[in-house]
Write an enzyme that holds these catalytic residues in place. Structure first.
Site, PDB file in Angstrom:
ATOM      1  N   ALA A  65     -19.313  27.555  13.774  1.00  0.00           N
ATOM      2  CA  ALA A  65     -19.251  28.173  12.449  1.00  0.00           C
ATOM      3  C   ALA A  65     -20.465  27.770  11.636  1.00  0.00           C
ATOM      4  O   ALA A  65     -21.084  26.737  11.889  1.00  0.00           O
ATOM      5  CB  ALA A  65     -17.968  27.751  11.722  1.00  0.00           C
ATOM      6  N   ASP A  66     -20.798  28.603  10.661  1.00  0.00           N
ATOM      7  CA  ASP A  66     -21.857  28.273   9.720  1.00  0.00           C
ATOM      8  C   ASP A  66     -21.503  28.874   8.365  1.00  0.00           C
ATOM      9  O   ASP A  66     -21.109  30.038   8.276  1.00  0.00           O
ATOM     10  CB  ASP A  66     -23.210  28.808  10.187  1.00  0.00           C
ATOM     11  CG  ASP A  66     -24.341  28.145   9.427  1.00  0.00           C
ATOM     12  OD1 ASP A  66     -24.802  27.089   9.883  1.00  0.00           O
ATOM     13  OD2 ASP A  66     -24.748  28.667   8.376  1.00  0.00           O
ATOM     14  N   THR A  67     -21.639  28.058   7.326  1.00  0.00           N
ATOM     15  CA  THR A  67     -21.321  28.490   5.969  1.00  0.00           C
ATOM     16  C   THR A  67     -22.594  28.547   5.140  1.00  0.00           C
ATOM     17  O   THR A  67     -23.401  27.623   5.191  1.00  0.00           O
ATOM     18  CB  THR A  67     -20.313  27.516   5.312  1.00  0.00           C
ATOM     19  OG1 THR A  67     -19.119  27.486   6.108  1.00  0.00           O
ATOM     20  CG2 THR A  67     -19.961  27.948   3.898  1.00  0.00           C
TER      21      THR A  67
END
Length: 195
Positions: free
Chosen positions: A68-70
């Site tokens: 994941a990447d925010t």
């Protein structure tokens, strides 16, 4: 099915634990640059898929990798993790008194080669902040590992966030409602709490 989390984020670990899922953490250093023509959700999705590609050769049958990447977007400007305290102060000064969007891109990749990439968006409204409040937060909470230089679960979330449109957990770094749905679809319901 065995879930593999490729993230060093304590918030993502806690959210998966709160879901009741068993998982193993695997970590690799992965370059987080992205093509400059990408914008908003496309950046988060690209980075999540890019991280997953670094693990592809290591996955075994029966394993599901989650990356994941925010990112935080103010208008069209992407605010990733600050490089130092002054960069964090700069980012928070930009965000104070305004609304911005948080996107988390997620990639699920199986050892059999199936891949699902998606993202979730949350609009976050900040009240105006003083420079003293911003500097207090940066000094005492050290948000250098957080996109946009803040964590909604931290002190600044308590005093600055006036409204959210979308998932709170997405702002924390993982849209768990979507992750759960996609994991169930991808595994045929084989990933259950306590399993």
């Amino acid at each position: 099915m065995r879930l593999i989390l490729a993230s060093n984020s304590p918030r993502r670990r806690q959210l998966l634990t709160d879901l009741g899922l068993s998982y193993e953490v695997r970590l690799k250093e992965v370059d987080e640059t992205y093509p400059p023509e990408l914008q908003r959700a496309a950046v988060a999705e690209y980075l999540a898929a890019h991280k997953a590609s670094a693990y592809r050769a290591d996955l075994r049958p029966g394993e599901v990798l989650l990356t994941a990447d925010t990112i935080v977007c103010l208008d069209e400007q992407v605010l990733n993790k600050p490089v130092d305290d002054e960069d964090a102060v700069r980012m928070l000064t930009l965000l104070q008194g305004r609304a911005h969007d948080v996107y988390t891109g997620v990639c699920l990749l199986t050892g059999e080669g199936q891949q699902v990439v998606f993202s979730d968006q949350t609009r976050v409204h900040f009240r105006p902040l003083t420079e003293a409040e911003i500097r207090h937060y940066v000094q005492h909470y050290r948000p250098l590992d957080k996109a946009g230089a803040y964590g909604a679960q931290d002190w600044i979330g308590l005093v600055a966030v006036t409204r959210l449109e979308g998932s709170y957990f997405n702002v924390m770094g993982l849209p768990v409602h979507r992750v759960w749905e996609e994991l169930q679809r991808l595994t045929g319901g084989q990933l259950l709490p306590g399993a």
